[in-house]
Design a protein around this motif. Structure first.
Motif, short mmCIF file in Angstrom:
data_model
loop_
_atom_site.label_atom_id
_atom_site.label_comp_id
_atom_site.label_asym_id
_atom_site.label_seq_id
_atom_site.Cartn_x
_atom_site.Cartn_y
_atom_site.Cartn_z
N PRO A 71 0.82 -1.21 0.00
CA PRO A 71 0.00 0.00 0.00
C PRO A 71 0.86 1.27 0.00
O PRO A 71 1.97 1.30 0.55
CB PRO A 71 -0.81 -0.14 1.30
CG PRO A 71 -0.88 -1.62 1.53
CD PRO A 71 0.43 -2.16 1.06
N THR A 72 0.32 2.32 -0.60
CA THR A 72 1.11 3.52 -0.91
C THR A 72 1.75 4.16 0.33
O THR A 72 2.88 4.66 0.26
CB THR A 72 0.21 4.53 -1.65
OG1 THR A 72 -0.43 3.82 -2.72
CG2 THR A 72 0.99 5.68 -2.23
N ASN A 73 1.07 4.14 1.46
CA ASN A 73 1.63 4.80 2.65
C ASN A 73 2.88 4.09 3.18
O ASN A 73 3.59 4.65 4.01
CB ASN A 73 0.58 4.90 3.77
CG ASN A 73 0.17 3.55 4.32
OD1 ASN A 73 0.18 2.56 3.58
ND2 ASN A 73 -0.16 3.48 5.59
N THR A 74 3.17 2.90 2.72
CA THR A 74 4.37 2.18 3.18
C THR A 74 5.59 2.41 2.27
O THR A 74 6.69 2.03 2.62
CB THR A 74 4.12 0.64 3.23
OG1 THR A 74 3.89 0.19 1.88
CG2 THR A 74 2.91 0.29 4.08
N HIS A 75 5.36 3.01 1.09
CA HIS A 75 6.44 3.07 0.09
C HIS A 75 7.69 3.80 0.60
O HIS A 75 8.81 3.34 0.40
CB HIS A 75 5.95 3.74 -1.19
CG HIS A 75 4.94 2.93 -1.97
ND1 HIS A 75 4.40 3.34 -3.16
CD2 HIS A 75 4.36 1.72 -1.72
CE1 HIS A 75 3.54 2.45 -3.61
NE2 HIS A 75 3.49 1.45 -2.75
N VAL A 76 7.48 4.95 1.26
CA VAL A 76 8.64 5.77 1.65
C VAL A 76 9.58 4.99 2.57
O VAL A 76 10.80 4.94 2.35
CB VAL A 76 8.21 7.13 2.25
CG1 VAL A 76 7.38 7.01 3.48
CG2 VAL A 76 9.42 8.00 2.53
N ALA A 102 8.37 11.91 -1.35
CA ALA A 102 9.05 11.64 -2.63
C ALA A 102 10.48 12.19 -2.58
O ALA A 102 11.42 11.54 -3.06
CB ALA A 102 8.27 12.26 -3.78
N ASP A 103 10.65 13.38 -1.99
CA ASP A 103 12.00 13.96 -1.91
C ASP A 103 12.92 13.14 -1.01
O ASP A 103 14.10 12.97 -1.31
CB ASP A 103 11.91 15.42 -1.42
CG ASP A 103 11.41 16.34 -2.52
OD1 ASP A 103 11.47 15.93 -3.70
OD2 ASP A 103 10.94 17.44 -2.21
N GLU A 104 12.35 12.62 0.06
CA GLU A 104 13.17 11.74 0.93
C GLU A 104 13.62 10.51 0.15
O GLU A 104 14.76 10.05 0.28
CB GLU A 104 12.32 11.24 2.12
CG GLU A 104 12.16 12.21 3.25
CD GLU A 104 11.33 11.56 4.37
OE1 GLU A 104 11.62 10.42 4.77
OE2 GLU A 104 10.38 12.22 4.81
N MET A 105 12.71 9.97 -0.65
CA MET A 105 13.05 8.76 -1.42
C MET A 105 14.14 9.07 -2.45
O MET A 105 15.10 8.32 -2.62
CB MET A 105 11.80 8.24 -2.15
CG MET A 105 10.76 7.68 -1.21
SD MET A 105 9.12 7.76 -1.99
CE MET A 105 8.68 6.08 -2.08
N LYS A 107 16.33 11.46 -2.33
CA LYS A 107 17.59 11.70 -1.61
C LYS A 107 18.26 10.36 -1.29
O LYS A 107 19.46 10.17 -1.47
CB LYS A 107 17.27 12.45 -0.32
CG LYS A 107 18.40 13.26 0.23
CD LYS A 107 17.92 14.15 1.35
CE LYS A 107 19.01 14.22 2.40
NZ LYS A 107 18.54 14.73 3.67
N SER A 108 17.45 9.43 -0.83
CA SER A 108 17.96 8.14 -0.41
C SER A 108 18.53 7.33 -1.58
O SER A 108 19.61 6.73 -1.47
CB SER A 108 16.82 7.40 0.29
OG SER A 108 17.21 6.12 0.63
N ILE A 109 17.82 7.31 -2.71
CA ILE A 109 18.35 6.50 -3.84
C ILE A 109 19.62 7.14 -4.40
O ILE A 109 20.53 6.45 -4.84
CB ILE A 109 17.31 6.24 -4.96
CG1 ILE A 109 16.80 7.53 -5.58
CG2 ILE A 109 16.16 5.38 -4.47
CD1 ILE A 109 16.25 7.34 -6.98
N LYS A 110 19.67 8.48 -4.35
CA LYS A 110 20.88 9.16 -4.87
C LYS A 110 22.06 8.92 -3.94
O LYS A 110 23.15 8.60 -4.39
CB LYS A 110 20.62 10.65 -5.04
CG LYS A 110 19.79 10.89 -6.30
CD LYS A 110 19.61 12.35 -6.60
CE LYS A 110 18.75 12.49 -7.84
NZ LYS A 110 17.96 13.71 -7.85
N ALA A 111 21.82 9.07 -2.64
CA ALA A 111 22.91 8.89 -1.67
C ALA A 111 23.48 7.48 -1.75
O ALA A 111 24.67 7.26 -1.61
CB ALA A 111 22.40 9.18 -0.26
N GLY A 311 8.12 10.00 -11.29
CA GLY A 311 7.10 9.67 -10.29
C GLY A 311 6.79 10.86 -9.40
O GLY A 311 5.64 11.10 -9.04
N ARG A 312 7.82 11.64 -9.08
CA ARG A 312 7.62 12.84 -8.25
C ARG A 312 6.79 13.88 -9.01
O ARG A 312 5.89 14.52 -8.46
CB ARG A 312 8.97 13.44 -7.86
CG ARG A 312 8.86 14.63 -6.93
CD ARG A 312 10.15 15.42 -6.91
NE ARG A 312 10.16 16.46 -5.91
CZ ARG A 312 9.59 17.66 -6.07
NH1 ARG A 312 8.97 17.96 -7.19
NH2 ARG A 312 9.65 18.57 -5.10
#
Ligand SMILES: NC(=O)c1ccc[n+]([C@@H]2O[C@H](COP(=O)([O-])OP(=O)(O)OC[C@H]3O[C@@H](n4cnc5c(N)ncnc54)[C@H](O)[C@@H]3O)[C@@H](O)[C@H]2O)c1
Length: 334
Positions: A71-76, A102-105, A107-111, A311-312
């Motif tokens: 479910p969408t609320n778990t994605h982040v 979305a920004d946290e995600m 940031k995380s994939i880039k880092a 997606g963002r």
């Protein structure tokens, strides 16, 4: 060989399992689901290892990529955990419930320097691709107005679709397919104005009528929602009106896309009076989508389509559409 850990053995988990099954250089080696019965059943079916949470699964060093089908609320939370474990990520749409998430995600994939893709499947859907190919070729002039319809009974397989805090209604969950396609086709939007039906028992903004203005005043119109009842069939429409012709597709896919392989003609009406039924591929779009993701991983290519940035962008448009419906105002983008 790309080894996959699949999180969420529900409806989309099954869809992706079937697609991955058909790809020779990928296999699911682990399944995580908080509901043991569902996760174990899928894991046993495909000889994979079952985990009752993502944390356990991520300790498995053999996993190259994680599919997030929850479910969408778990994605982040799940995306950040997968990225921190240096796993490549396929995340179902909508990417998240807010731009902050979305920004946290991102940031995380880039880092963590992992590859990531979001499940905006219309970018791989043969009819939608054929229509884009014709528009991009310029053979029928510039687009003037694009109409997208997506009308369906609210999914019955899980009750969370009717919970606003988990899904933000059809205004986000369903409409985002067409909003994303319009961006894919027409580029960055300038403004959005929506009217909608707010139905608390169906998860909030549940049927949207949206007008988006793009470059050169090209209009995108979306009619999307899940307030219809009973046996109303899954209906998709794409109508692109260009200066010198129009493309028209009306598709009914059974109750829940189970008749996805049933074809209906996509037709080109040219200004010279000619009518052409367009030839399109018959392949399952979810298979094509997963094929693209696996190919990027296997051959170390950058993911360039259905990126987390895409997606963002479509999330921002969907959230702005909901905001417009709430406030009765046109939302302008910078
Ligand atoms: N691309 C499409 O065409 C399409 C279609 C339907 C749904 N979706 C999207 O796919 C996602 C999943 O939807 P669905 O219909 O498959 O839902 P679903 O309810 O059928 O399946 C979700 C599964 O995730 C499990 N789960 C929940 N939280 C979990 C967690 N924290 N860790 C592990 N497992 C967890 C549940 O037990 C369930 O088995 C949603 O974001 C939805 O919007 C996309």
């Amino acid at each position: 060989m790309i080894n996959i850990g699949l999180v969420g053995a529900g409806y989309m988990g099954e869809v992706h399992k079937s697609a991955i099954d058909r790809i020779s250089n990928a296999r699911i080696i682990a399944v995580a689901d908080v509901v043991e019965e569902k996760g174990k059943k899928m894991a046993e079916d495909i000889n994979a290892k079952y985990y009752n949470n993502i944390e356990g699964m991520l300790k498995n060093d053999d996993i190259d990529a994680v599919y997030i089908c929850t479910p969408t609320n778990t994605h982040v939370d799940l995306v950040k955990k997968a990225a921190d474990s240096k796993k490549n990520i396929f995340c179902e749409k909508p990417l998240a419930l807010s731009i902050e998430e979305a920004d946290e995600m991102l940031k995380s994939i880039k880092a963590n320097k992992v590859k990531a893709m979001v499940g905006h499947v219309l970018r791989f859907w043969p009819e939608y691709l054929k229509a884009k190919e014709i528009v991009d070729s310029g053979m029928i002039g510039k687009p003037r107005s694009v109409f997208c319809e997506r009308v369906v009974v609210i999914p019955k397989w899980s009750d969370w679709f009717a919970k606003e805090e988990i899904v933000k209604g059809a205004g986000l969950d369903l409409q985002i397919h067409d909003l994303d396609y319009l961006i894919f086709l027409l580029g960055k939007p300038n403004s959005v104005f929506s009217q909608g039906v707010y139905a608390p028992d169906l998860g909030g903004w549940s049927h949207m009528n949206t007008v988006i203005s793009f470059k050169d005043k090209v209009k995108g119109l979306v009619d999307a929602g899940w307030i219809v009842k009973g046996k109303f069939p899954f209906t998709m429409v794409l109508r692109i009106i260009c200066e010198e012709g129009s493309i028209d597709w009306i598709f009914r896919a059974g109750e829940n896309l189970e008749e996805i392989s049933k074809k209906s003609p996509i037709t080109l009406y040219k200004s010279d009076g000619s009518i052409e039924v367009l030839k399109v591929g018959t392949e399952d779009p979810y298979f094509l989508e997963t094929g693209y993701f696996i190919d990027c991983l296997e051959n170390n290519k950058d993911i360039k389509n259905a990126t987390f940035e895409d997606g963002r962008e479509s999330l921002e448009l969907a959230l702005s559409s909901i905001e417009s419906a709430k406030t009765d105002k046109i939302i302008q983008f910078k």
